[in-house]
Write a protein that holds these residues in place. Structure first.
Motif, PDB file in Angstrom:
ATOM      1  N   TYR A  32       0.806  -1.227   0.000  1.00 18.77           N
ATOM      2  CA  TYR A  32       0.000   0.000   0.000  1.00 18.77           C
ATOM      3  C   TYR A  32       0.841   1.282   0.000  1.00 18.77           C
ATOM      4  CZ  TYR A  32       0.999  -0.298   5.037  1.00 18.77           C
ATOM      5  OH  TYR A  32       1.627  -0.389   6.247  1.00 18.77           O
ATOM      6  N   SER A  35       0.234   3.730  -2.965  1.00 20.05           N
ATOM      7  CA  SER A  35      -1.115   4.293  -2.885  1.00 20.05           C
ATOM      8  C   SER A  35      -1.180   5.392  -1.831  1.00 20.05           C
ATOM      9  CB  SER A  35      -2.114   3.184  -2.560  1.00 20.05           C
ATOM     10  OG  SER A  35      -3.417   3.703  -2.402  1.00 20.05           O
ATOM     11  N   GLN A  97      -7.996   8.266   4.480  1.00 19.02           N
ATOM     12  CA  GLN A  97      -9.347   8.580   4.025  1.00 19.02           C
ATOM     13  C   GLN A  97      -9.706  10.042   4.219  1.00 19.02           C
ATOM     14  OE1 GLN A  97     -10.696   6.411   2.336  1.00 19.02           O
ATOM     15  NE2 GLN A  97     -12.854   6.957   2.086  1.00 19.02           N
ATOM     16  N   ASN A 159      -5.352  -8.773   0.491  1.00 22.23           N
ATOM     17  CA  ASN A 159      -5.532  -7.519  -0.246  1.00 22.23           C
ATOM     18  C   ASN A 159      -5.915  -7.786  -1.695  1.00 22.23           C
ATOM     19  OD1 ASN A 159      -5.403  -4.659  -0.667  1.00 22.23           O
ATOM     20  ND2 ASN A 159      -3.395  -4.944  -1.593  1.00 22.23           N
ATOM     21  N   PHE A 163      -9.753  -6.776  -1.481  1.00 23.37           N
ATOM     22  CA  PHE A 163      -9.745  -5.313  -1.441  1.00 23.37           C
ATOM     23  C   PHE A 163      -9.379  -4.664  -2.776  1.00 23.37           C
ATOM     24  CE2 PHE A 163      -9.167  -6.737   2.918  1.00 23.37           C
ATOM     25  CZ  PHE A 163     -10.173  -6.025   3.566  1.00 23.37           C
ATOM     26  N   ASP A 166      -8.379  -1.087  -2.625  1.00 23.96           N
ATOM     27  CA  ASP A 166      -9.125  -0.323  -1.614  1.00 23.96           C
ATOM     28  C   ASP A 166      -8.266  -0.222  -0.358  1.00 23.96           C
ATOM     29  OD1 ASP A 166     -10.897   0.846   0.096  1.00 23.96           O
ATOM     30  OD2 ASP A 166     -12.494  -0.630  -0.162  1.00 23.96           O
ATOM     31  N   THR A 167      -7.333   0.710  -0.394  1.00 22.03           N
ATOM     32  CA  THR A 167      -6.339   0.818   0.671  1.00 22.03           C
ATOM     33  C   THR A 167      -6.966   1.152   2.015  1.00 22.03           C
ATOM     34  OG1 THR A 167      -4.666   1.506  -0.931  1.00 22.03           O
ATOM     35  CG2 THR A 167      -4.216   1.992   1.375  1.00 22.03           C
ATOM     36  N   TYR A 168      -7.983   1.985   2.011  1.00 22.33           N
ATOM     37  CA  TYR A 168      -8.625   2.390   3.268  1.00 22.33           C
ATOM     38  C   TYR A 168      -9.169   1.191   4.033  1.00 22.33           C
ATOM     39  CZ  TYR A 168     -12.298   4.227   6.309  1.00 22.33           C
ATOM     40  OH  TYR A 168     -13.109   4.491   7.385  1.00 22.33           O
ATOM     41  N   HIS A 169      -9.975   0.370   3.363  1.00 23.64           N
ATOM     42  CA  HIS A 169     -10.557  -0.772   4.050  1.00 23.64           C
ATOM     43  C   HIS A 169      -9.514  -1.859   4.338  1.00 23.64           C
ATOM     44  CE1 HIS A 169     -14.401   1.003   2.546  1.00 23.64           C
ATOM     45  NE2 HIS A 169     -14.793   0.614   3.743  1.00 23.64           N
ATOM     46  N   ASN A 299      -4.394  -0.888 -11.344  1.00 19.13           N
ATOM     47  CA  ASN A 299      -4.760  -2.235 -10.891  1.00 19.13           C
ATOM     48  C   ASN A 299      -3.670  -3.246 -11.220  1.00 19.13           C
ATOM     49  OD1 ASN A 299      -7.233  -1.440  -9.820  1.00 19.13           O
ATOM     50  ND2 ASN A 299      -8.332  -1.783 -11.741  1.00 19.13           N
TER      51      ASN A 299
END
Length: 448
Positions: A32, A35, A97, A159, A163, A166-169, A299
């Protein structure tokens, strides 16, 4: 009664392995890192500093927690660690976020917390293994260190499967799972008293009053070298011991070089991907490029990053578990010194460094470097705790181990500095190969 004792010992060992499998999340940073850097506007030096802060927490606080674990073993330490690691990842997720202030220093602090927590929890599990297990220590320590190295694989696969960028989640998931399961593992993390089993290690206060004849009866206490026989090196003596200093320097250089690649493989992947003929690397003041990649490219980059983190983690795990088994068998059956496995680790990492820094120019072959470096790094940290335990004694093993294994972050920071310095006029390999000149020289020192 014996079955109860064995059950407690087995459950404690399983709990130690569970905790170890959650304490290596810092090695998943590359999943991550790019990101976070793009979202929050951090430079390469800044994102490397954030990533390194987790390792600083892991190593700088090692002596403190090592002393606590050796002297006052308690389940409270990993319990507090579970809360701390949750806090670190949760705050980073909130910052990503936009719910918390976008601050470089705060992000450094958040990752520092995760490193401190990982250090406390992992040392507690290592101390429990050292206290409860005497026979085949190489395998026992190797299993713990293997799962520590497998953490990145576990989380990178999660991940990728659930995910997908979706780094936040993903950060929220990391916070919750590490916090909850380290807490659960700490409940069963106990040291079985020596009087309940003749195989148990004596507590530090009891050890000082016991005679040396008991340890002479322990087959695993037979040292590698005669001069290390019945060693009990600790405190100031450790820093006056030439073997400890050489071993520490070796770990600093070899481990630091391996860590540089592991923490920056995400940046290497992105640089190589964007330098292909269909995705030219056009650099300006942004973190990586002014030619912003499409969602498809992002991606694909994430998939490659997850793949290489997975490779590093899997081969690190296999290196740790295999070196424990092989070193035990080689030592007991053929009297082969464990130091030979340390040399092998250096060679594996050196080969991977040379390939990644000077020969591999596309993503189709980068897996070779990840394989060599992952396996070598696993070999290094799979065999080193056992050597430390046998050479310098078991009374303050945890504290000794973290003094010896400390360091190695300079290579990581140099990579970030070098990447930022060349980001306006580089493409692919040329963006980072200067850092590999320095790291190759560093790893060559212990080999000579």
């Amino acid at each position: 009664m014996k079955s109860i004792k064995l059950s407690r010992k087995t459950l404690s060992f399983i709990s130690a392995l569970l905790i170890s499998s959650l304490c290596g999340t810092q090695y998943a940073f590359s999943v991550y890192s790019t990101s976070v850097a793009e979202r929050l506007g951090f430079s390469s030096v800044q994102i490397n500093t954030i990533g390194s802060s987790a390792n600083y927490g892991l190593f700088f606080f090692g002596p403190f927690f090592g002393y606590i674990v050796d002297t006052y073993p308690s389940r409270i330490i990993p319990m507090l660690a579970s809360i701390t690691i949750f806090t670190g990842y949760f705050c980073l997720a909130m910052t990503y976020q936009g719910y918390f202030p976008n601050s470089f220093l705060l992000c450094v602090f958040y990752l520092l917390l995760t490193g401190i927590a990982s250090c406390a929890a992992h040392l507690s599990s290592m101390g429990t293994i050292s206290a409860n297990i005497k026979s085949y220590r190489g395998i026992a320590f190797g299993a713990s260190m293997a799962l520590f190295g497998l953490t990145a694989f576990i989380f990178s696969q999660i991940n990728s499967l659930f995910f997908r960028g979706d780094t936040y989640h993903f950060l929220l998931f990391t916070a919750i799972t590490t916090g909850v399961f380290i807490f659960i593992g700490s409940i069963f993390l106990v040291r079985v008293p020596q009087e309940e089993s003749h195989e148990e290690i004596i507590s530090p206060s009891e050890e000082n009053s016991s005679t040396s004849s008991a340890s002479l009866n322990n087959e695993e206490r037979t040292p590698l070298l005669s001069r290390h026989e019945e060693s009990d090196v600790r405190g100031r003596e450790l820093f006056q011991n030439i073997d400890a200093m050489i071993l520490g320097l070796t770990l600093l250089l070899i481990g630091g070089v391996g860590l540089m690649y592991m923490n920056n493989v995400g940046a290497i992947v992105k640089s190589l991907y964007l330098s292909t003929s269909t995705h030219p690397l056009l650099i300006d003041e942004e973190y990586f490029s002014s030619s912003l990649p499409s969602d498809h490219d992002l991606n694909k980059i994430q998939e490659y990053q997850n793949f290489h983190v997975t490779l590093l983690s899997l081969f690190s795990c296999s290196g740790r578990i295999s070196v424990g088994l092989m070193s035990d068998l080689s030592k007991n059956m053929y009297n082969v010194r464990r130091l030979w496995f340390l040399l092998a680790a250096s060679l594996y990492i050196l080969i991977g460094q040379i390939l990644a820094g000077f020969m591999i120019k596309d993503l189709n072959h980068l897996w070779i470097s990840s394989t060599f470096i992952g396996f070598g790094y696993g070999h290094l940290f799979g065999i080193s705790p056992t050597i430390t335990n046998e050479w310098f004694g078991k009374i303050q093993f945890v504290l000794n181990w973290y003094f010896i294994s400390f360091g190695g972050q300079l290579f990581n920071l140099f990579f970030g500095y070098n990447f930022d310095k060349h980001k306006n006029d580089c493409s692919g390999l040329s963006c980072y190969n200067t850092a590999f000149y320095v790291s190759t020289i560093g790893i060559s020192i212990p080999l000579t």
